[in-house]
Design a protein around this motif. Structure first.
Motif, PDB file in Angstrom:
ATOM      1  N   LYS A  74      14.992  29.207  21.700  1.00 46.41           N
ATOM      2  CA  LYS A  74      15.228  29.188  20.255  1.00 46.41           C
ATOM      3  C   LYS A  74      14.008  28.572  19.583  1.00 46.41           C
ATOM      4  O   LYS A  74      13.300  27.761  20.178  1.00 46.41           O
ATOM      5  CB  LYS A  74      16.471  28.361  19.905  1.00 46.41           C
ATOM      6  N   TYR A  75      13.756  28.938  18.340  1.00 42.37           N
ATOM      7  CA  TYR A  75      12.641  28.311  17.625  1.00 42.37           C
ATOM      8  C   TYR A  75      13.152  27.435  16.498  1.00 42.37           C
ATOM      9  O   TYR A  75      14.236  27.640  15.959  1.00 42.37           O
ATOM     10  CB  TYR A  75      11.652  29.351  17.108  1.00 42.37           C
ATOM     11  N   TYR A  76      12.339  26.421  16.184  1.00 40.45           N
ATOM     12  CA  TYR A  76      12.671  25.456  15.144  1.00 40.45           C
ATOM     13  C   TYR A  76      11.474  25.319  14.219  1.00 40.45           C
ATOM     14  O   TYR A  76      10.340  25.124  14.653  1.00 40.45           O
ATOM     15  CB  TYR A  76      13.000  24.104  15.769  1.00 40.45           C
ATOM     16  N   ILE A 115       2.721  22.072  25.083  1.00 37.72           N
ATOM     17  CA  ILE A 115       3.762  22.426  24.117  1.00 37.72           C
ATOM     18  C   ILE A 115       3.250  23.561  23.235  1.00 37.72           C
ATOM     19  O   ILE A 115       2.171  23.462  22.631  1.00 37.72           O
ATOM     20  CB  ILE A 115       4.150  21.217  23.243  1.00 37.72           C
ATOM     21  N   LEU A 116       4.009  24.631  23.171  1.00 35.01           N
ATOM     22  CA  LEU A 116       3.659  25.766  22.319  1.00 35.01           C
ATOM     23  C   LEU A 116       3.938  25.418  20.865  1.00 35.01           C
ATOM     24  O   LEU A 116       5.048  25.014  20.515  1.00 35.01           O
ATOM     25  CB  LEU A 116       4.470  27.000  22.723  1.00 35.01           C
ATOM     26  N   MET A 117       2.923  25.570  20.024  1.00 33.16           N
ATOM     27  CA  MET A 117       3.063  25.327  18.591  1.00 33.16           C
ATOM     28  C   MET A 117       2.417  26.478  17.833  1.00 33.16           C
ATOM     29  O   MET A 117       1.201  26.671  17.914  1.00 33.16           O
ATOM     30  CB  MET A 117       2.401  24.003  18.187  1.00 33.16           C
ATOM     31  N   ASP A 118       3.239  27.239  17.126  1.00 34.29           N
ATOM     32  CA  ASP A 118       2.704  28.309  16.283  1.00 34.29           C
ATOM     33  C   ASP A 118       2.331  27.674  14.948  1.00 34.29           C
ATOM     34  O   ASP A 118       3.190  27.394  14.116  1.00 34.29           O
ATOM     35  CB  ASP A 118       3.740  29.412  16.101  1.00 34.29           C
ATOM     36  N   VAL A 119       1.047  27.436  14.762  1.00 30.05           N
ATOM     37  CA  VAL A 119       0.582  26.673  13.602  1.00 30.05           C
ATOM     38  C   VAL A 119       0.775  27.445  12.307  1.00 30.05           C
ATOM     39  O   VAL A 119       1.179  26.882  11.289  1.00 30.05           O
ATOM     40  CB  VAL A 119      -0.902  26.285  13.788  1.00 30.05           C
ATOM     41  N   SER A 120       0.491  28.744  12.303  1.00 30.68           N
ATOM     42  CA  SER A 120       0.620  29.515  11.067  1.00 30.68           C
ATOM     43  C   SER A 120       2.074  29.644  10.626  1.00 30.68           C
ATOM     44  O   SER A 120       2.357  29.827   9.444  1.00 30.68           O
ATOM     45  CB  SER A 120      -0.003  30.903  11.225  1.00 30.68           C
ATOM     46  N   LYS A 121       3.015  29.534  11.576  1.00 30.14           N
ATOM     47  CA  LYS A 121       4.441  29.602  11.254  1.00 30.14           C
ATOM     48  C   LYS A 121       5.091  28.217  11.188  1.00 30.14           C
ATOM     49  O   LYS A 121       6.221  28.084  10.702  1.00 30.14           O
ATOM     50  CB  LYS A 121       5.180  30.421  12.318  1.00 30.14           C
ATOM     51  N   CYS A 122       4.416  27.207  11.733  1.00 33.43           N
ATOM     52  CA  CYS A 122       4.973  25.853  11.831  1.00 33.43           C
ATOM     53  C   CYS A 122       6.296  25.869  12.603  1.00 33.43           C
ATOM     54  O   CYS A 122       7.332  25.374  12.128  1.00 33.43           O
ATOM     55  CB  CYS A 122       5.170  25.228  10.448  1.00 33.43           C
ATOM     56  N   ILE A 123       6.250  26.421  13.811  1.00 33.73           N
ATOM     57  CA  ILE A 123       7.456  26.441  14.625  1.00 33.73           C
ATOM     58  C   ILE A 123       7.173  25.924  16.042  1.00 33.73           C
ATOM     59  O   ILE A 123       6.071  26.066  16.563  1.00 33.73           O
ATOM     60  CB  ILE A 123       8.098  27.849  14.711  1.00 33.73           C
ATOM     61  N   LEU A 124       8.200  25.313  16.630  1.00 32.91           N
ATOM     62  CA  LEU A 124       8.249  24.900  18.025  1.00 32.91           C
ATOM     63  C   LEU A 124       9.414  25.633  18.690  1.00 32.91           C
ATOM     64  O   LEU A 124      10.291  26.182  18.007  1.00 32.91           O
ATOM     65  CB  LEU A 124       8.463  23.393  18.138  1.00 32.91           C
ATOM     66  N   PHE A 125       9.441  25.589  20.013  1.00 32.47           N
ATOM     67  CA  PHE A 125      10.467  26.320  20.750  1.00 32.47           C
ATOM     68  C   PHE A 125      11.222  25.380  21.690  1.00 32.47           C
ATOM     69  O   PHE A 125      10.655  24.444  22.247  1.00 32.47           O
ATOM     70  CB  PHE A 125       9.833  27.458  21.553  1.00 32.47           C
ATOM     71  N   TYR A 126      12.519  25.673  21.873  1.00 33.84           N
ATOM     72  CA  TYR A 126      13.392  24.860  22.710  1.00 33.84           C
ATOM     73  C   TYR A 126      14.359  25.765  23.465  1.00 33.84           C
ATOM     74  O   TYR A 126      14.685  26.858  23.001  1.00 33.84           O
ATOM     75  CB  TYR A 126      14.220  23.885  21.860  1.00 33.84           C
ATOM     76  N   TYR A 127      14.862  25.281  24.606  1.00 33.77           N
ATOM     77  CA  TYR A 127      16.053  25.874  25.187  1.00 33.77           C
ATOM     78  C   TYR A 127      17.242  25.379  24.370  1.00 33.77           C
ATOM     79  O   TYR A 127      17.194  24.310  23.759  1.00 33.77           O
ATOM     80  CB  TYR A 127      16.224  25.451  26.646  1.00 33.77           C
ATOM     81  N   THR A 128      18.304  26.134  24.376  1.00 34.90           N
ATOM     82  CA  THR A 128      19.454  25.770  23.543  1.00 34.90           C
ATOM     83  C   THR A 128      20.087  24.452  23.973  1.00 34.90           C
ATOM     84  O   THR A 128      20.681  23.743  23.168  1.00 34.90           O
ATOM     85  CB  THR A 128      20.528  26.880  23.593  1.00 34.90           C
ATOM     86  N   GLU A 151      13.573  18.835  24.593  1.00 35.54           N
ATOM     87  CA  GLU A 151      12.131  18.804  24.804  1.00 35.54           C
ATOM     88  C   GLU A 151      11.498  20.140  24.428  1.00 35.54           C
ATOM     89  O   GLU A 151      11.944  21.191  24.885  1.00 35.54           O
ATOM     90  CB  GLU A 151      11.858  18.501  26.273  1.00 35.54           C
ATOM     91  N   PRO A 152      10.461  20.147  23.585  1.00 38.22           N
ATOM     92  CA  PRO A 152       9.826  21.416  23.207  1.00 38.22           C
ATOM     93  C   PRO A 152       9.193  22.105  24.401  1.00 38.22           C
ATOM     94  O   PRO A 152       8.760  21.464  25.361  1.00 38.22           O
ATOM     95  CB  PRO A 152       8.778  20.992  22.172  1.00 38.22           C
TER      96      PRO A 152
END
Length: 269
Positions: free
Chosen positions: A188-190, A156-169, A173-174
């Motif tokens: 999309k990112y959340y 699962i991709l997690m951008d820690v400095s931004k605190c975001i996960l990514f999903y299909y619309t 599931e991330p």
């Protein structure tokens, strides 16, 4: 040339960026990288004591069962307690102390300390860089992470400095890093932080067809901690990293999706 410009040139000049990638990069494939992770080179026993002390604070009130929930709690705690700033290039324990004291920390510093917290919490983790091909100095680069969720059975991709996960619309599931970068920009990112992040860096590196990821492979935290502690007050950081490269203990950059040699077609103009 002033001291500030000299200092910048020794750390951030595009020539150093090119040189580092030329020495450290190799092409790879998604298949070849499926089992690579930071934990393979970094056991719990080599993680500095301060990470265990801070980890007790992170999980003072609760410790979730799932890998994803634990990783999110780590990322949230770091986001709330680190305001960021200049790049540090310090041993991991000193970097963590400096960041918690408000003395800096960029995305790569955040990714590095996140790696260590994942190790001590039995979460498989790996660090990725993102660059623009051909290289464009106005963009620089970005660092992000992936964690492996045993519950979901996937990275699962997690951008820690931004605190975001990514999903299909249309899915809950991330996404993994490979899913994001092969989605034809349909992801999309959340943000799981208190506010939704929306900035040029997210657009530049996650919604740009010129952006490509590379794995930070073979990173041995104890090696870099040792040589940085011994020599950072005497030599420029890139000298220390070059020495580690010469003795064959350097990390590598592995490009699974694009030919890294294409980045050198750019110029300094």
């Amino acid at each position: 040339m002033g001291l500030k410009k000299i200092s910048w040139a020794l750390r951030r000049h595009p020539l150093l960026y090119y040189t580092r990638f030329w020495l450290l990069s190799k092409n790879s494939t998604i298949y070849k990288l499926r089992e690579e992770c930071y934990n393979n080179k970094n056991a719990k026993s080599i993680i500095p004591r301060i990470f265990y002390e801070i980890n007790d604070r992170i999980f003072e009130f609760e410790k979730p069962n799932s890998d994803l929930d634990k990783a999110i709690l780590i990322a949230l705690w770091l986001k709330k307690h680190i305001k960021g700033g200049k790049g540090l290039s310090l041993p991991s324990d000193e970097a963590l102390k400096a960041m918690l004291s408000g003395k800096g920390g960029v995305c790569s510093d955040m990714s590095q300390i996140f790696n260590n917290f994942c190790v001590i919490n039995d979460i498989r983790v790996r660090e990725w860089g993102i660059t623009i091909i051909p290289f464009d100095k106005k963009f620089g680069g970005h660092a992000t992470n992936e964690i492996f969720s045993k519950e979901l059975g996937k990275w699962i991709l997690m951008d820690v400095s931004k605190c975001i996960l990514f999903y299909y619309t249309n899915r809950q599931e991330p996404l993994s890093l490979f899913e994001v970068f092969t989605s034809n920009l349909s992801h999309k990112y959340y943000s799981f932080f208190e506010k939704i992040e929306s900035d040029d860096q997210i657009k530049n590196y996650y919604y740009n067809k010129r952006a490509t990821p590379f794995l930070i492979s073979n990173y041995d935290n104890s090696i870099y901690d040792k040589y940085l502690k011994r020599n950072s007050s005497k030599y420029p950081i890139f000298f220390i990293h070059f020495y580690i490269y010469l003795i064959g203990k350097s990390y590598k950059y592995k490009f699974p999706l694009k030919d890294y040699k294409r980045m050198f077609k750019s110029s300094f103009s």
